[in-house]
Design an enzyme around this catalytic site. Structure first.
Site, PDB file in Angstrom:
ATOM      1  N   GLY A   1      60.856  39.083   5.086  1.00 38.80           N
ATOM      2  CA  GLY A   1      60.086  39.876   6.039  1.00 38.80           C
ATOM      3  C   GLY A   1      59.609  39.023   7.204  1.00 38.80           C
ATOM      4  O   GLY A   1      59.704  39.420   8.369  1.00 38.80           O
TER       5      GLY A   1
ATOM      6  N   ARG B   1      53.019  45.709  -4.178  1.00 32.15           N
ATOM      7  CA  ARG B   1      52.434  44.742  -5.122  1.00 32.15           C
ATOM      8  C   ARG B   1      51.248  45.297  -5.882  1.00 32.15           C
ATOM      9  O   ARG B   1      50.968  44.831  -6.993  1.00 32.15           O
ATOM     10  CB  ARG B   1      52.027  43.455  -4.382  1.00 32.15           C
ATOM     11  CG  ARG B   1      53.210  42.583  -4.091  1.00 32.15           C
ATOM     12  CD  ARG B   1      52.848  41.192  -3.644  1.00 32.15           C
ATOM     13  NE  ARG B   1      54.077  40.447  -3.425  1.00 32.15           N
ATOM     14  CZ  ARG B   1      54.247  39.498  -2.531  1.00 32.15           C
ATOM     15  NH1 ARG B   1      53.252  39.158  -1.734  1.00 32.15           N
ATOM     16  NH2 ARG B   1      55.400  38.875  -2.418  1.00 32.15           N
TER      17      ARG B   1
ATOM     18  N   ASP C   1      48.885  36.828  -0.089  1.00 35.90           N
ATOM     19  CA  ASP C   1      50.010  36.674  -1.028  1.00 35.90           C
ATOM     20  C   ASP C   1      49.559  36.264  -2.423  1.00 35.90           C
ATOM     21  O   ASP C   1      50.386  36.129  -3.330  1.00 35.90           O
ATOM     22  CB  ASP C   1      51.001  35.634  -0.484  1.00 35.90           C
ATOM     23  CG  ASP C   1      51.741  36.163   0.738  1.00 35.90           C
ATOM     24  OD1 ASP C   1      51.856  37.387   0.874  1.00 35.90           O
ATOM     25  OD2 ASP C   1      52.201  35.338   1.551  1.00 35.90           O
TER      26      ASP C   1
ATOM     27  N   SER D   1      47.873  41.651  10.177  1.00 35.78           N
ATOM     28  CA  SER D   1      49.153  41.036   9.825  1.00 35.78           C
ATOM     29  C   SER D   1      49.503  39.920  10.789  1.00 35.78           C
ATOM     30  O   SER D   1      49.615  40.133  11.999  1.00 35.78           O
ATOM     31  CB  SER D   1      50.258  42.106   9.847  1.00 35.78           C
ATOM     32  OG  SER D   1      51.525  41.486   9.885  1.00 35.78           O
TER      33      SER D   1
ATOM     34  N   ARG E   1      58.449  29.258  11.155  1.00 35.99           N
ATOM     35  CA  ARG E   1      58.050  29.118  12.565  1.00 35.99           C
ATOM     36  C   ARG E   1      58.679  27.879  13.194  1.00 35.99           C
ATOM     37  O   ARG E   1      59.027  27.886  14.378  1.00 35.99           O
ATOM     38  CB  ARG E   1      56.520  29.060  12.654  1.00 35.99           C
ATOM     39  CG  ARG E   1      55.879  30.438  12.436  1.00 35.99           C
ATOM     40  CD  ARG E   1      54.426  30.307  12.037  1.00 35.99           C
ATOM     41  NE  ARG E   1      53.721  31.583  11.951  1.00 35.99           N
ATOM     42  CZ  ARG E   1      53.819  32.462  10.953  1.00 35.99           C
ATOM     43  NH1 ARG E   1      54.617  32.222   9.930  1.00 35.99           N
ATOM     44  NH2 ARG E   1      53.115  33.583  10.974  1.00 35.99           N
TER      45      ARG E   1
HETATM   46  C1  S3P Z   1      53.213  35.688   6.660  1.00 33.58           C
HETATM   47  C2  S3P Z   1      52.249  36.632   6.779  1.00 33.58           C
HETATM   48  C3  S3P Z   1      51.854  37.535   5.691  1.00 33.58           C
HETATM   49  C4  S3P Z   1      52.368  37.073   4.331  1.00 33.58           C
HETATM   50  C5  S3P Z   1      53.776  36.584   4.395  1.00 33.58           C
HETATM   51  C6  S3P Z   1      53.902  35.447   5.391  1.00 33.58           C
HETATM   52  C7  S3P Z   1      53.551  34.875   7.835  1.00 33.58           C
HETATM   53  O1  S3P Z   1      52.366  38.819   5.971  1.00 33.58           O
HETATM   54  O2  S3P Z   1      52.264  38.102   3.392  1.00 33.58           O
HETATM   55  O3  S3P Z   1      54.197  36.132   3.139  1.00 33.58           O
HETATM   56  O4  S3P Z   1      54.226  33.839   7.686  1.00 33.58           O
HETATM   57  O5  S3P Z   1      53.139  35.256   8.943  1.00 33.58           O
HETATM   58  P1  S3P Z   1      51.532  39.790   6.915  1.00 33.58           P
HETATM   59  O6  S3P Z   1      51.290  39.050   8.151  1.00 33.58           O
HETATM   60  O7  S3P Z   1      52.371  41.007   7.201  1.00 33.58           O
HETATM   61  O8  S3P Z   1      50.288  40.112   6.148  1.00 33.58           O
END
Ligand code: S3P
Length: 448
Positions: A100, A358, A327, A174, A32
């Site tokens: 991701g 997972r 996580d 999420s 971020r």
């Molecule tokens: C994250 C949110 C989570 C987490 C990922 C980091 C983030 O995913 O699993 O490792 O930095 O916003 P989700 O928001 O899809 O659950």
């Protein structure tokens, strides 16, 4: 899903772990900080940034949009942004590697600027659904071409021109989806209102406020909240001090709990209440974890952990806790294997769309190492084998998932026979120091 050049590693039963674990910067906050820096006017100075594959992938993509990112030293970065709405279309496709979070947040960040970009990544990222982000972004006027119904990568995203604010209830628990929509709202005219019925990590909200966005958060219903953001926003570069990552600390923490005689310190860890579900759970299981010296650093709560070997007992982990430890379930499953009695982890559906499925990957690893379990819908129930009862001896497929690799190496540190994982390459996406750090505490990790 496999890496072309896998590097297997074996962990064997260790003597007591001792010493201090200096955990690197938080991945979520590092991502971020770079993205907001690239959206802001002026310079952002970051210290404690996680130097890992995922974060570097995001840095590369942000350069593609025209931002200037300079590394002054390990963890110390300067970002000069272009201002909200001023990113340019990248001339080449953006390779997000395994990340991701990086890719999904950047999709949001470009969604309300009339530019186009091609998003791609490694085999793991290419198998993850982007529809959960790009479909809700369509409310802002975004269009995209992805692969199939799940909008897999490679995905081309076309940002909207003259986007207007939206009001939306976010269906999935999420933070990535929430953050992508918030970043899109920055360049949408009017007041965007986003409601979540479960609370996910709030680093985006906090950091947006620190960069000068007009953002406010109010409770919604019994357990949710509504975030309001005024657009178009002007962000101003600032300084960001990245705290240390509790999701990486989790591996040293559980290792110390399960290796007899261990006693370690883990200083200055992020203790944002939306990230501390694992600590709460391990304490309920009887883990001796002392949190001292709670303080605020860079706008986030941090503290020092002291961890001692403990005989854990099985408990019920309620589904409401999942977002605060999403996580950490793979490593919790390892801790549960060494507990007495059953640990039931409920409501794990989000685990199926991580770097690997997972839930399946953990279950397979447990099976290969002689730990009985059951999966009921999206719940995982582990039958603890007690402190000395985990057989081990398995070679665990990691499916290009860093957390599966680190979790099963942790199992091998206390199991009767060593545990091998088929590939540790992906650990560098989140925690490149992992092997050195764990060896420094006394862990025995050896190439086969
Ligand atoms: C994250 C949110 C989570 C987490 C990922 C980091 C983030 O995913 O699993 O490792 O930095 O916003 P989700 O928001 O899809 O659950």
């Amino acid at each position: 899903m496999h890496n072309a050049n896998p590097a297997p590693l074996r962990a064997r039963r260790a003597a007591p772990l001792t010493g201090t674990a200096q955990i690197p910067g938080d991945k979520s906050i590092s991502q971020r900080a770079l993205i907001l820096g690239a959206l802001a006017n002026g310079e952002t100075r970051i210290t404690g940034l996680l130097e890992s594959g995922d974060v570097h992938s995001t840095a590369g993509a942000l350069r593609g949009f025209g931002a200037t990112l300079t590394q002054d030293g390990p963890g110390s970065w300067r970002v000069t942004g272009l201002g909200v709405g001023n990113w340019k279309s990248p001339s080449a496709e953006l390779d997000f590697g395994n990340s991701g979070t990086g890719s999904r947040l950047v999709m949001g960040a470009m969604a309300t600027t009339p530019i186009s970009a091609i998003f791609t990544g490694d085999a793991s990222l290419k198998s993850r659904p982007m529809a959960r982000v790009v479909a809700p972004l369509m409310a802002f006027g975004v269009t995209y071409e992805g692969q199939g119904e799940k909008a897999l990568m490679p995905l081309t995203l076309h940002g909207a021109k003259d986007a207007k604010a939206i009001e939306k209830v976010i269906e999935v628990a999420s933070a990535q989806v929430k953050s992508a929509l918030l970043l899109a709202a920055l360049n949408a005219r009017g007041t965007t209102k986003l409601t979540q019925t479960t609370l996910t990590r709030d680093h985006s909200e906090k950091m947006l406020a620190a960069f000068g966005a007009k953002i406010s958060v109010e409770p919604h219903g019994a357990a949710g909240e509504t975030i309001t953001l005024e657009g178009p926003a002007k962000l101003t570069g600032c300084t960001v001090e990245v705290p240390r990552d509790p999701s990486s600390a989790a591996f040293a923490l559980v290792a110390a709990l399960i290796v007899p005689g261990s006693h370690i310190q883990i200083p200055a860890i992020l203790l944002n209440p939306r990230r501390t579900g694992l600590i709460q759970t391990l304490v309920e299981m009887g883990g001796q974890i002392k949190v001292t010296n709670r303080r605020v650093s860079g706008g986030e709560e941090i503290g020092d952990l002291v961890v001692r070997h403990s005989q854990l007992k099985g408990i019920e982990v309620p589904p409401e806790r999942a977002p605060s430890m999403i996580d950490e379930y793979p490593i919790l499953a390892v801790a549960a294997s060494f507990a007495t009695g059953r640990t039931a982890m409920r409501g794990l559906e989000e685990l199926r769309v991580k770097e690997s499925d997972r839930l399946e990957a953990v279950a397979h690893g447990l099976k290969l190492n002689g730990v009985p379990y059951t999966i009921e819908h999206d719940d995982l129930i582990v039958d603890g084998q007690g402190q000395d009862g985990v057989k081990g001896g398995g070679t665990v497929p990691t499916h290009m998932d860093h957390r599966i690799a680190m979790s099963f190496l942790t199992m091998g540190m206390a199991s009767q026979t060593p545990v091998m994982v088929d590939d540790v390459t992906m650990i560098a996406t989140s925690f490149p120091e992992y092997q050195d750090l764990m060896r420094g505490l006394g862990a025995v990790l050896e190439a086969p």
